[in-house]
Design a protein around this motif. Sequence first.
Motif, PDB file in Angstrom:
ATOM      1  N   MET A   1       0.824  -1.200   0.000  1.00 36.48           N
ATOM      2  CA  MET A   1       0.000   0.000   0.000  1.00 36.48           C
ATOM      3  C   MET A   1       0.862   1.254   0.000  1.00 36.48           C
ATOM      4  O   MET A   1       0.469   2.319  -0.422  1.00 36.48           O
ATOM      5  CB  MET A   1      -0.916  -0.010   1.225  1.00 36.48           C
ATOM      6  N   THR A   2       2.085   1.137   0.523  1.00 31.34           N
ATOM      7  CA  THR A   2       2.987   2.277   0.553  1.00 31.34           C
ATOM      8  C   THR A   2       4.074   2.163  -0.507  1.00 31.34           C
ATOM      9  O   THR A   2       4.985   2.976  -0.546  1.00 31.34           O
ATOM     10  CB  THR A   2       3.642   2.387   1.944  1.00 31.34           C
ATOM     11  N   GLN A   3       3.986   1.172  -1.358  1.00 34.82           N
ATOM     12  CA  GLN A   3       5.056   0.914  -2.312  1.00 34.82           C
ATOM     13  C   GLN A   3       5.269   2.101  -3.239  1.00 34.82           C
ATOM     14  O   GLN A   3       4.327   2.690  -3.773  1.00 34.82           O
ATOM     15  CB  GLN A   3       4.735  -0.325  -3.144  1.00 34.82           C
ATOM     16  N   GLY A   4       6.543   2.462  -3.411  1.00 36.38           N
ATOM     17  CA  GLY A   4       6.895   3.505  -4.353  1.00 36.38           C
ATOM     18  C   GLY A   4       6.756   4.913  -3.802  1.00 36.38           C
ATOM     19  O   GLY A   4       6.939   5.881  -4.523  1.00 36.38           O
ATOM     20  N   LEU A  26      12.320   9.784  16.921  1.00 40.36           N
ATOM     21  CA  LEU A  26      12.714   9.756  15.513  1.00 40.36           C
ATOM     22  C   LEU A  26      11.646  10.431  14.654  1.00 40.36           C
ATOM     23  O   LEU A  26      11.960  11.226  13.760  1.00 40.36           O
ATOM     24  CB  LEU A  26      12.918   8.319  15.049  1.00 40.36           C
ATOM     25  N   ALA A  27      10.379  10.108  14.917  1.00 33.46           N
ATOM     26  CA  ALA A  27       9.290  10.713  14.151  1.00 33.46           C
ATOM     27  C   ALA A  27       9.298  12.228  14.307  1.00 33.46           C
ATOM     28  O   ALA A  27       9.110  12.967  13.329  1.00 33.46           O
ATOM     29  CB  ALA A  27       7.948  10.130  14.600  1.00 33.46           C
ATOM     30  N   THR A  28       9.517  12.694  15.526  1.00 30.46           N
ATOM     31  CA  THR A  28       9.574  14.138  15.760  1.00 30.46           C
ATOM     32  C   THR A  28      10.718  14.767  14.971  1.00 30.46           C
ATOM     33  O   THR A  28      10.563  15.819  14.344  1.00 30.46           O
ATOM     34  CB  THR A  28       9.742  14.430  17.261  1.00 30.46           C
ATOM     35  N   ALA A  29      11.878  14.099  14.980  1.00 31.06           N
ATOM     36  CA  ALA A  29      13.041  14.626  14.258  1.00 31.06           C
ATOM     37  C   ALA A  29      12.801  14.692  12.760  1.00 31.06           C
ATOM     38  O   ALA A  29      13.322  15.577  12.072  1.00 31.06           O
ATOM     39  CB  ALA A  29      14.268  13.763  14.552  1.00 31.06           C
ATOM     40  N   LEU A  30      12.003  13.762  12.245  1.00 30.85           N
ATOM     41  CA  LEU A  30      11.744  13.708  10.802  1.00 30.85           C
ATOM     42  C   LEU A  30      10.506  14.501  10.398  1.00 30.85           C
ATOM     43  O   LEU A  30      10.150  14.538   9.216  1.00 30.85           O
ATOM     44  CB  LEU A  30      11.566  12.246  10.358  1.00 30.85           C
ATOM     45  N   GLY A  31       9.825  15.110  11.359  1.00 28.01           N
ATOM     46  CA  GLY A  31       8.585  15.802  11.051  1.00 28.01           C
ATOM     47  C   GLY A  31       7.525  14.844  10.579  1.00 28.01           C
ATOM     48  O   GLY A  31       6.703  15.166   9.714  1.00 28.01           O
ATOM     49  N   ALA A  32       7.515  13.638  11.179  1.00 27.53           N
ATOM     50  CA  ALA A  32       6.637  12.563  10.726  1.00 27.53           C
ATOM     51  C   ALA A  32       5.556  12.259  11.763  1.00 27.53           C
ATOM     52  O   ALA A  32       5.628  12.681  12.915  1.00 27.53           O
ATOM     53  CB  ALA A  32       7.451  11.301  10.461  1.00 27.53           C
ATOM     54  N   ARG A  33       4.552  11.530  11.327  1.00 24.53           N
ATOM     55  CA  ARG A  33       3.568  10.973  12.239  1.00 24.53           C
ATOM     56  C   ARG A  33       4.152   9.714  12.872  1.00 24.53           C
ATOM     57  O   ARG A  33       5.182   9.203  12.424  1.00 24.53           O
ATOM     58  CB  ARG A  33       2.260  10.650  11.510  1.00 24.53           C
ATOM     59  N   ILE A 130      -3.983   3.560   7.966  1.00 26.06           N
ATOM     60  CA  ILE A 130      -3.444   4.742   8.635  1.00 26.06           C
ATOM     61  C   ILE A 130      -2.199   5.231   7.914  1.00 26.06           C
ATOM     62  O   ILE A 130      -2.034   6.429   7.637  1.00 26.06           O
ATOM     63  CB  ILE A 130      -3.124   4.427  10.111  1.00 26.06           C
ATOM     64  N   ILE A 131      -1.303   4.299   7.589  1.00 27.25           N
ATOM     65  CA  ILE A 131      -0.069   4.664   6.882  1.00 27.25           C
ATOM     66  C   ILE A 131      -0.397   5.244   5.518  1.00 27.25           C
ATOM     67  O   ILE A 131       0.163   6.280   5.106  1.00 27.25           O
ATOM     68  CB  ILE A 131       0.843   3.427   6.742  1.00 27.25           C
ATOM     69  N   ALA A 132      -1.307   4.605   4.789  1.00 24.64           N
ATOM     70  CA  ALA A 132      -1.674   5.076   3.445  1.00 24.64           C
ATOM     71  C   ALA A 132      -2.266   6.475   3.494  1.00 24.64           C
ATOM     72  O   ALA A 132      -1.987   7.312   2.622  1.00 24.64           O
ATOM     73  CB  ALA A 132      -2.652   4.099   2.809  1.00 24.64           C
ATOM     74  N   ASP A 133      -3.097   6.756   4.507  1.00 23.53           N
ATOM     75  CA  ASP A 133      -3.720   8.076   4.617  1.00 23.53           C
ATOM     76  C   ASP A 133      -2.671   9.167   4.847  1.00 23.53           C
ATOM     77  O   ASP A 133      -2.755  10.259   4.267  1.00 23.53           O
ATOM     78  CB  ASP A 133      -4.739   8.083   5.757  1.00 23.53           C
ATOM     79  N   VAL A 134      -1.680   8.868   5.709  1.00 22.40           N
ATOM     80  CA  VAL A 134      -0.616   9.843   5.970  1.00 22.40           C
ATOM     81  C   VAL A 134       0.189  10.103   4.704  1.00 22.40           C
ATOM     82  O   VAL A 134       0.464  11.253   4.344  1.00 22.40           O
ATOM     83  CB  VAL A 134       0.312   9.350   7.100  1.00 22.40           C
ATOM     84  N   VAL A 135       0.572   9.035   4.016  1.00 19.90           N
ATOM     85  CA  VAL A 135       1.376   9.161   2.802  1.00 19.90           C
ATOM     86  C   VAL A 135       0.591   9.883   1.705  1.00 19.90           C
ATOM     87  O   VAL A 135       1.130  10.734   0.989  1.00 19.90           O
ATOM     88  CB  VAL A 135       1.842   7.775   2.318  1.00 19.90           C
ATOM     89  N   ALA A 136      -0.696   9.567   1.568  1.00 15.10           N
ATOM     90  CA  ALA A 136      -1.527  10.198   0.540  1.00 15.10           C
ATOM     91  C   ALA A 136      -1.636  11.697   0.757  1.00 15.10           C
ATOM     92  O   ALA A 136      -1.797  12.473  -0.201  1.00 15.10           O
ATOM     93  CB  ALA A 136      -2.916   9.568   0.531  1.00 15.10           C
ATOM     94  N   ALA A 137      -1.528  12.122   2.020  1.00 15.93           N
ATOM     95  CA  ALA A 137      -1.591  13.548   2.334  1.00 15.93           C
ATOM     96  C   ALA A 137      -0.227  14.223   2.207  1.00 15.93           C
ATOM     97  O   ALA A 137      -0.082  15.410   2.533  1.00 15.93           O
ATOM     98  CB  ALA A 137      -2.135  13.734   3.749  1.00 15.93           C
ATOM     99  N   GLY A 138       0.777  13.468   1.749  1.00 15.85           N
ATOM    100  CA  GLY A 138       2.108  14.029   1.554  1.00 15.85           C
ATOM    101  C   GLY A 138       2.976  14.005   2.785  1.00 15.85           C
ATOM    102  O   GLY A 138       4.018  14.672   2.829  1.00 15.85           O
ATOM    103  N   GLY A 139       2.588  13.222   3.784  1.00 16.48           N
ATOM    104  CA  GLY A 139       3.350  13.191   5.022  1.00 16.48           C
ATOM    105  C   GLY A 139       4.287  12.002   5.134  1.00 16.48           C
ATOM    106  O   GLY A 139       4.382  11.165   4.236  1.00 16.48           O
TER     107      GLY A 139
END
Length: 249
Positions: A1-4, A26-33, A130-139
């Motif tokens: 689902m997150t491929q590519g 680590l997530a905080t350092a990367l500006g990630a969820r 959850i992962i797909a939704d974050v990635v789809a939003a550009g995060g």
Amino acid sequence: MTQGVRGVVAVDGPAGTGKSTVTRRLATALGARYLDTGAMYRAATLAVLRAGVDPDDAGKVLAVVEATRMLVGTDPLGPTIELADPDPADLERTEDVAAEIRGPEVTLAVSPVSAVPAVRELIVAQQQQIIADVVAAGGRIVAEGRDIGTTVAPAADLKIYLTASAEARAQRRVDQDVRAGRTASVEAVMADVRRRDTYDSTRKTSPLRKAEDAIEVDTTELDIDGVVARLVELAEQAGLSAVPERTGP
């Protein structure tokens, strides 16, 4: 689902390796969820216990989990896990269970509940969404658990496998319990660590194992700052550069 898609970090490892603490940083350092997949299994286990169901009764366990609605917050500075009222007439009522899912009753029951294949399939699908939704939003998102790099996000940009000696992991769990106001002995926690290792590594569905392309980091002799520094270094080598530190949610 997150491929590519760039922006997914998978962190796996057995209990007591410090995954939750270092992956949040680590997530905080990367500006990630941040996604704590273990908390989802614990919340499901809590629902099973509240329903009075034997954790070893796979059929009844699945029925409870299918009826359970959980809400997962992914801010690394304040991750949340809530159980929602199953009554369709009261969809807005939720309960914060972040503290309760760390108690000894849930800890003893989470392995058999999470080992039910259909339960894992159900919760893995939720995690992937959850992962797909974050990635789809550009995060970006850092997900931690026991089967992230092998099952939940096998195409993650970076896969890390944390390890530590059983003794070090047991002591860390005791220290964690003490900070949370819970009492525990090193001997009892050591027995639980070994029990969970056996359960997690031998279950038929999504067993705990290191992905072939994961980078192993032994945290036995490292403090939290040292582990975080190593993970940030690995993320930057994978093309996921750090961002300026946030000071609030």
